[in-house]
Design an enzyme around this catalytic site. Structure first.
Site, PDB file in Angstrom:
ATOM      1  N   TYR A 255      20.968   4.826   6.180  1.00  0.00           N
ATOM      2  CA  TYR A 255      19.840   5.734   5.969  1.00  0.00           C
ATOM      3  C   TYR A 255      18.533   4.981   5.754  1.00  0.00           C
ATOM      4  O   TYR A 255      17.455   5.516   5.998  1.00  0.00           O
ATOM      5  CB  TYR A 255      20.097   6.625   4.743  1.00  0.00           C
TER       6      TYR A 255
ATOM      7  N   LYS B  39      34.965   1.440   6.681  1.00  0.00           N
ATOM      8  CA  LYS B  39      35.587   1.060   7.950  1.00  0.00           C
ATOM      9  C   LYS B  39      35.651  -0.466   7.986  1.00  0.00           C
ATOM     10  O   LYS B  39      34.993  -1.115   8.806  1.00  0.00           O
ATOM     11  CB  LYS B  39      34.768   1.616   9.128  1.00  0.00           C
TER      12      LYS B  39
ATOM     13  N   ASP C 133      37.918   7.199   8.550  1.00  0.00           N
ATOM     14  CA  ASP C 133      38.437   8.177   9.522  1.00  0.00           C
ATOM     15  C   ASP C 133      39.737   8.791   9.014  1.00  0.00           C
ATOM     16  O   ASP C 133      39.966   9.995   9.112  1.00  0.00           O
ATOM     17  CB  ASP C 133      38.586   7.558  10.921  1.00  0.00           C
TER      18      ASP C 133
ATOM     19  N   ASP D 270      27.995  11.462   3.409  1.00  0.00           N
ATOM     20  CA  ASP D 270      27.338  12.650   3.959  1.00  0.00           C
ATOM     21  C   ASP D 270      28.365  13.491   4.718  1.00  0.00           C
ATOM     22  O   ASP D 270      28.458  14.704   4.546  1.00  0.00           O
ATOM     23  CB  ASP D 270      26.201  12.208   4.891  1.00  0.00           C
TER      24      ASP D 270
ATOM     25  N   ASP E  16      30.525  17.181   3.392  1.00  0.00           N
ATOM     26  CA  ASP E  16      30.488  18.486   4.078  1.00  0.00           C
ATOM     27  C   ASP E  16      31.919  18.972   4.325  1.00  0.00           C
ATOM     28  O   ASP E  16      32.230  20.154   4.175  1.00  0.00           O
ATOM     29  CB  ASP E  16      29.770  18.376   5.440  1.00  0.00           C
TER      30      ASP E  16
END
Ligand code: IPM
Ligand code: MG
Length: 350
Positions: A136, A187, A220, A244, A248
């Protein structure tokens, strides 16, 4: 006197923060509440999503409660002046590096989720998202035109030891007061920052929190495990971008994005930034039908983490629970109540 800065923002933001304000004035009459424009609404009137005056006021308050920012009408605005840029600048200037995003399935809402009741019933997990670093904010970033006329876009994912350590500490400390487990998601199989993240979290755990169970999970796989068996998680610790996305996903597990609050915390003693997780929902803005509970619960988090009122925070949360148990529902939850009526139902249980 404790102070709260309200930044209603765009879309349904003003409607839901107005209800949080109503409740705030009821439960904590001595709270000094100021309101300032923010996001697209601020851009439209003064040409910037976050004015210096608003930022100075935010830094001088005990807590900041934001509604929502953004909407299709600002999609053509240059990136630096977009509503979202104002939010990122606010998070960065406030130094609120640890974003607490609880996903709690209220008993009365176990059937509102798109997942089966037996998967989500009793769900209570906390995502701790790093909020002021990573892709970001990383430099360089931008879009350049190559000699052959093609374009090349660049974003940079970057983390330092200190940035990883300070947010990890928040996650481990939270876990100690919950079910004592942290799942750190990155990751590390493909990213340098992911590898560093795993090493730093592992070392910090060994040094400072050996009594907490630590598990590493690739991001993932975490996305998959969240829909397969979300109750395996207690605290999920992750970076800005994965946080983020995963937050959600976690929000939807609980039945409605309209339910979930968040707290962004920085150095001890500095003001926290509180935001409902839902966006500005332009499709329903201005109609008085938005669910105010995420804003109300965000205020409860402010009571807990910035205003030194944990008991009041508990009372507000229990009143929300009781209103839901009574059957009070806004439209997103399959009911018919408007924004103000839903708040009435909560106030009735205080
Ligand atoms: C969130 C939002 C923001 C983010 C946007 C509005 C900048 O999606 O708080 O999750 O990406 O952090
Ligand atoms: Mg988001």
């Amino acid at each position: 006197m404790p102070t709260l800065l309200l930044l209603p923002g765009d879309g349904i933001g003003p409607e839901v923060t107005a209800q949080a304000e109503r409740l705030a004035r009821r439960v904590l009459p001595e709270l000094v509440i100021e309101t300032r424009p923010f996001g697209g609404t601020s851009y439209d009137t003064i040409g910037t999503p976050l004015s210096e005056e608003t930022l100075a006021l935010a830094l001088a308050s005990d807590a900041v409660l934001m509604g929502a920012v953004g909407g299709p009408q600002w999609s053509g605005v240059p990136r630096a002046s977009r509503p979202e840029a104002g939010l990122l600048a606010l998070r960065s200037a406030m130094g609120v590096y640890a974003n607490l995003r609880p996903a709690l399935c209220f008993p009365a809402l176990a059937d509102a989720s798109t997942l089966k009741r037996e998967v989500v019933e009793g769900l209570d997990l906390m995502i701790v998202r790093e909020l002021t670093g990573g892709v970001y904010f990383g430099q360089p970033r931008g879009v350049e035109t190559l000699p052959d006329g093609q374009k090349r876009g660049v974003d940079t994912q970057v983390y330092t030891t200190l940035e990883i350590e300070r947010v990890s500490r928040v996650a481990f400390a939270l876990a100690e007061g919950r079910r004592n487990k942290v799942t750190s998601c990155e990751k590390s199989n493909v990213m340098e920052t992911g590898q560093l993240w795993r090493e730093v979290v592992t070392a910090l755990h060994r040094r400072e929190f050996p009594g907490v169970t630590l598990e590493h999970m690739l991001a993932d796989n975490a996305a998959m495990q969240l829909v397969k068996n979300p109750r395996q998680f207690d605290v999920i610790l992750t970076d800005n971008l994965f946080g983020d996305i995963l937050s959600d996903e976690a929000a939807q597990l609980t039945g409605s994005l309209g339910m979930l609050p968040s707290a962004a915390l920085g150095a001890p003693g500095s003001p926290g930034l509180y935001e409902p997780i839902h966006g500005s929902a332009p499709d329903i803005a201005g109609r008085g039908v938005a669910n105010p509970l995420a804003a109300i619960l965000s205020f409860a988090m402010a009571l807990q983490w910035s205003l030194g009122q944990p008991d009041l925070a508990g009372r507000v949360t229990r009143a929300v629970d009781a209103a839901l148990a009574d059957g009070a529902r806004t439209r997103d939850l399959g009911g018919t109540l408007g924004t103000a009526e839903m708040t009435d139902a909560v106030l009735a249980h205080l």
